[in-house]
Design a protein around this motif. Sequence first.
Motif, PDB file in Angstrom:
ATOM      1  N   ILE A   1       0.939  -1.218  -0.050  1.00 13.27           N
ATOM      2  CA  ILE A   1       0.118   0.040  -0.003  1.00 13.27           C
ATOM      3  C   ILE A   1       0.690   1.284   0.055  1.00 13.27           C
ATOM      4  O   ILE A   1       0.578   2.239  -0.632  1.00 13.27           O
ATOM      5  N   LEU A   2       2.022   1.271   0.710  1.00  4.27           N
ATOM      6  CA  LEU A   2       2.754   2.537   0.835  1.00  4.27           C
ATOM      7  C   LEU A   2       3.514   2.681  -0.436  1.00  4.27           C
ATOM      8  O   LEU A   2       3.743   3.843  -0.963  1.00  4.27           O
ATOM      9  N   PHE A   3       3.954   1.536  -1.150  1.00  2.79           N
ATOM     10  CA  PHE A   3       4.636   1.893  -2.426  1.00  2.79           C
ATOM     11  C   PHE A   3       3.575   2.100  -3.641  1.00  2.79           C
ATOM     12  O   PHE A   3       3.959   3.078  -4.244  1.00  2.79           O
ATOM     13  N   PHE A   4       2.392   1.602  -3.607  1.00  2.00           N
ATOM     14  CA  PHE A   4       1.418   1.967  -4.593  1.00  2.00           C
ATOM     15  C   PHE A   4       1.054   3.527  -4.380  1.00  2.00           C
ATOM     16  O   PHE A   4       0.804   4.167  -5.395  1.00  2.00           O
ATOM     17  N   ASN A   5       1.208   4.056  -3.334  1.00  9.08           N
ATOM     18  CA  ASN A   5       0.831   5.484  -2.961  1.00  9.08           C
ATOM     19  C   ASN A   5       1.983   6.288  -3.070  1.00  9.08           C
ATOM     20  O   ASN A   5       1.846   7.519  -2.617  1.00  9.08           O
ATOM     21  N   ASP A   6       3.181   5.679  -3.352  1.00 10.54           N
ATOM     22  CA  ASP A   6       4.326   6.525  -3.418  1.00 10.54           C
ATOM     23  C   ASP A   6       4.886   7.039  -2.109  1.00 10.54           C
ATOM     24  O   ASP A   6       5.415   8.151  -1.759  1.00 10.54           O
ATOM     25  N   TRP A   7       4.671   6.462  -0.966  1.00  8.36           N
ATOM     26  CA  TRP A   7       4.947   6.566   0.348  1.00  8.36           C
ATOM     27  C   TRP A   7       5.996   5.823   0.894  1.00  8.36           C
ATOM     28  O   TRP A   7       6.543   6.041   2.181  1.00  8.36           O
TER      29      TRP A   7
ATOM     30  N   HIS B   1       9.472   5.106   1.734  1.00 10.71           N
ATOM     31  CA  HIS B   1      10.909   6.020   1.743  1.00 10.71           C
ATOM     32  C   HIS B   1      11.732   5.250   2.877  1.00 10.71           C
ATOM     33  O   HIS B   1      11.274   4.335   3.516  1.00 10.71           O
ATOM     34  N   VAL B   2      12.781   5.864   2.953  1.00 14.63           N
ATOM     35  CA  VAL B   2      13.741   5.230   3.939  1.00 14.63           C
ATOM     36  C   VAL B   2      13.122   5.354   5.409  1.00 14.63           C
ATOM     37  O   VAL B   2      13.227   4.288   5.912  1.00 14.63           O
ATOM     38  N   GLY B   3      12.386   6.311   5.870  1.00 13.61           N
ATOM     39  CA  GLY B   3      11.712   6.188   7.118  1.00 13.61           C
ATOM     40  C   GLY B   3      10.837   5.112   7.358  1.00 13.61           C
ATOM     41  O   GLY B   3      10.641   4.153   8.412  1.00 13.61           O
ATOM     42  N   SER B   4      10.067   4.730   6.210  1.00 11.00           N
ATOM     43  CA  SER B   4       9.034   3.657   6.365  1.00 11.00           C
ATOM     44  C   SER B   4       9.628   2.467   6.173  1.00 11.00           C
ATOM     45  O   SER B   4       9.251   1.392   6.863  1.00 11.00           O
ATOM     46  N   LEU B   5      10.718   2.256   5.403  1.00  8.70           N
ATOM     47  CA  LEU B   5      11.350   1.102   5.182  1.00  8.70           C
ATOM     48  C   LEU B   5      12.190   0.711   6.427  1.00  8.70           C
ATOM     49  O   LEU B   5      12.254  -0.375   6.731  1.00  8.70           O
ATOM     50  N   ILE B   6      12.385   1.479   7.150  1.00  4.96           N
ATOM     51  CA  ILE B   6      13.150   1.176   8.425  1.00  4.96           C
ATOM     52  C   ILE B   6      12.324   0.673   9.564  1.00  4.96           C
ATOM     53  O   ILE B   6      12.342  -0.189  10.210  1.00  4.96           O
ATOM     54  N   VAL B   7      10.979   1.317   9.475  1.00  7.96           N
ATOM     55  CA  VAL B   7       9.915   0.828  10.327  1.00  7.96           C
ATOM     56  C   VAL B   7       9.555  -0.488  10.191  1.00  7.96           C
ATOM     57  O   VAL B   7       9.392  -1.397  11.058  1.00  7.96           O
ATOM     58  N   ILE B   8       9.429  -0.651   8.888  1.00  7.04           N
ATOM     59  CA  ILE B   8       8.995  -1.965   8.224  1.00  7.04           C
ATOM     60  C   ILE B   8      10.011  -3.240   8.709  1.00  7.04           C
ATOM     61  O   ILE B   8       9.879  -4.099   9.319  1.00  7.04           O
ATOM     62  N   ALA B   9      11.388  -2.782   8.588  1.00  7.51           N
ATOM     63  CA  ALA B   9      12.557  -3.699   8.930  1.00  7.51           C
ATOM     64  C   ALA B   9      12.404  -3.920  10.190  1.00  7.51           C
ATOM     65  O   ALA B   9      12.699  -5.058  10.797  1.00  7.51           O
ATOM     66  N   LEU B  10      12.237  -2.836  11.317  1.00  9.78           N
ATOM     67  CA  LEU B  10      12.130  -3.132  12.685  1.00  9.78           C
ATOM     68  C   LEU B  10      11.114  -4.146  12.935  1.00  9.78           C
ATOM     69  O   LEU B  10      11.300  -5.096  13.789  1.00  9.78           O
ATOM     70  N   VAL B  11       9.892  -4.146  12.350  1.00  4.57           N
ATOM     71  CA  VAL B  11       8.870  -5.143  12.780  1.00  4.57           C
ATOM     72  C   VAL B  11       9.163  -6.325  12.209  1.00  4.57           C
ATOM     73  O   VAL B  11       9.077  -7.424  12.849  1.00  4.57           O
ATOM     74  N   PHE B  12       9.779  -6.483  11.175  1.00  4.98           N
ATOM     75  CA  PHE B  12      10.249  -7.880  10.559  1.00  4.98           C
ATOM     76  C   PHE B  12      11.242  -8.565  11.411  1.00  4.98           C
ATOM     77  O   PHE B  12      11.086  -9.724  11.716  1.00  4.98           O
ATOM     78  N   GLY B  13      12.315  -7.792  11.787  1.00  3.06           N
ATOM     79  CA  GLY B  13      13.293  -8.237  12.879  1.00  3.06           C
ATOM     80  C   GLY B  13      12.725  -8.543  14.237  1.00  3.06           C
ATOM     81  O   GLY B  13      13.045  -9.658  14.738  1.00  3.06           O
ATOM     82  N   PHE B  14      11.857  -7.952  14.568  1.00  3.14           N
ATOM     83  CA  PHE B  14      11.053  -8.094  15.861  1.00  3.14           C
ATOM     84  C   PHE B  14      10.332  -9.698  15.721  1.00  3.14           C
ATOM     85  O   PHE B  14      10.436 -10.352  16.626  1.00  3.14           O
ATOM     86  N   LEU B  15       9.841  -9.670  14.867  1.00  2.00           N
ATOM     87  CA  LEU B  15       8.837 -11.022  14.473  1.00  2.00           C
ATOM     88  C   LEU B  15       9.743 -12.180  14.287  1.00  2.00           C
ATOM     89  O   LEU B  15       9.473 -13.206  14.816  1.00  2.00           O
ATOM     90  N   ASP B  16      10.842 -11.919  13.622  1.00  2.00           N
ATOM     91  CA  ASP B  16      11.888 -13.083  13.262  1.00  2.00           C
ATOM     92  C   ASP B  16      12.544 -13.534  14.682  1.00  2.00           C
ATOM     93  O   ASP B  16      12.872 -14.786  14.990  1.00  2.00           O
ATOM     94  N   ALA B  17      12.593 -12.657  15.853  1.00  2.00           N
ATOM     95  CA  ALA B  17      13.036 -13.004  16.755  1.00  2.00           C
ATOM     96  C   ALA B  17      12.589 -14.075  17.590  1.00  2.00           C
ATOM     97  O   ALA B  17      12.801 -14.908  18.404  1.00  2.00           O
ATOM     98  N   PHE B  18      11.199 -14.438  17.017  1.00  2.00           N
ATOM     99  CA  PHE B  18      10.294 -15.170  17.739  1.00  2.00           C
ATOM    100  C   PHE B  18      10.154 -16.399  17.200  1.00  2.00           C
ATOM    101  O   PHE B  18      10.038 -17.410  17.555  1.00  2.00           O
TER     102      PHE B  18
END
Length: 416
Positions: free
Chosen positions: A106-112, A114-131
């Motif tokens: 959804i973010l990509f489709f709406n051109d949203w 960017h670096v900030g949103s990618l970092i947040v997405i990466a943080l969530v992925f890493g958090f879930l990987d830990a479990f």
Amino acid sequence: MTETETETSLTNTPPASLMRNRSFMLVWMSGLAIMLGFSMFFLSVSWFIVDVLNRPAVLGAVLMSVSIPRVIMMIYGGILADKIRKSLIMFVTNFLQGLVMVTMIILFFNDWLHVGSLIVIALVFGFLDAFFFPAVSSMIPIIVRDEQLQRANSLFQGSTEMMFIIGPLVAGVLLTIGDFTLTFSAAAILIFSSTVLVFPAFIQDPKPEKREGSPSALEDLKEGLTYVRQSHVHRTGTIAIVIINLFMIGPLIISFPILVDSLGGSPFELSLLEAGLSAGTFLASVLLVIWNLKRKRGRLVFGSLLLSFAFFIVFSQVTALPPLVLLAGLTGFMAMFVYLPTVTLVQERTDKNKLGRVMSIITLAASGFEPLAFGLISFLVAAELPIQTILMIAGSTGLLFSGALVYFSSSFRRLD
């Protein structure tokens, strides 16, 4: 059925092929689907940062954002895996990661995006990987026999590594004929498929027995760390995995898009380089499935550790794509002969009620130190130090530490 009853049942039934083990097959197919999705996702994100955003120095920050929450939460993920049904942990984390992928589309489709949103997405992925990863790595010794453990680990690891060969190639083709929406959507579908396969009612893994006194998370952590520290097998194996990931795997992962971009390459050429590394790890895993090694595993681990850094140092000085692909494959091949026998040696010598915590420490050693490599290399790249020089320093340092570990760990060398 309790864990003790499950172990007794496994002992009293005749040996069966892994292919007839329903629980293992579902976990295995789930691993194939999610690793294929992850490999497509990570190549697409790496190329989006380097080529679309034109911010190669930011790549390390995004990769660190995946690894840092994984480091922080990994041990707790292992503690949870010793208390809660492992298939439930895998199901919930996979489902949430699928939702994250939908959000990114959804973010990509709406051109949203960017670096900030990618970092947040990466943080969530890493958090879930830990479990997720402590749960799946401690699940396999529960659902397969001890004599099948080496083959099960090699088959699972090797086939999921094969997804890291196929995934980048598929992502490279999809990016060539379409845009990032196509690759992100395909990855999301694969992750949701993995979620269905590990539905707890399908896996039917045992619920961990309640322990006396209901120890706190801190007490569980102390017990797990003491358990690893007091065993020379656990301690030496963990250090070997730390060395190879901090000084070789981490630098390799972050160097691929930077190398390809500096050589004027394309997403497809990036996928070839990543596929070369995955091909080497896959072939090593296949060989270990066939071989089912049971003797002189300690010597094999140490010899492979030294040889992998020798190949990596040569890799650091090559600037043409074909030999880079070959050397990446050779490096990955030898690295897998360090990782898989070490994991099996540790699992064979670990009490079942501590598998979650012990495997979380091993998984932390395998991936938790990568943020240090990502951060340091990104800093040096931003300082305009040539990537070949950076890789040479990392490889030489890793070889030095590996030699010291071999010299001071004579008891590990003698392990069968």
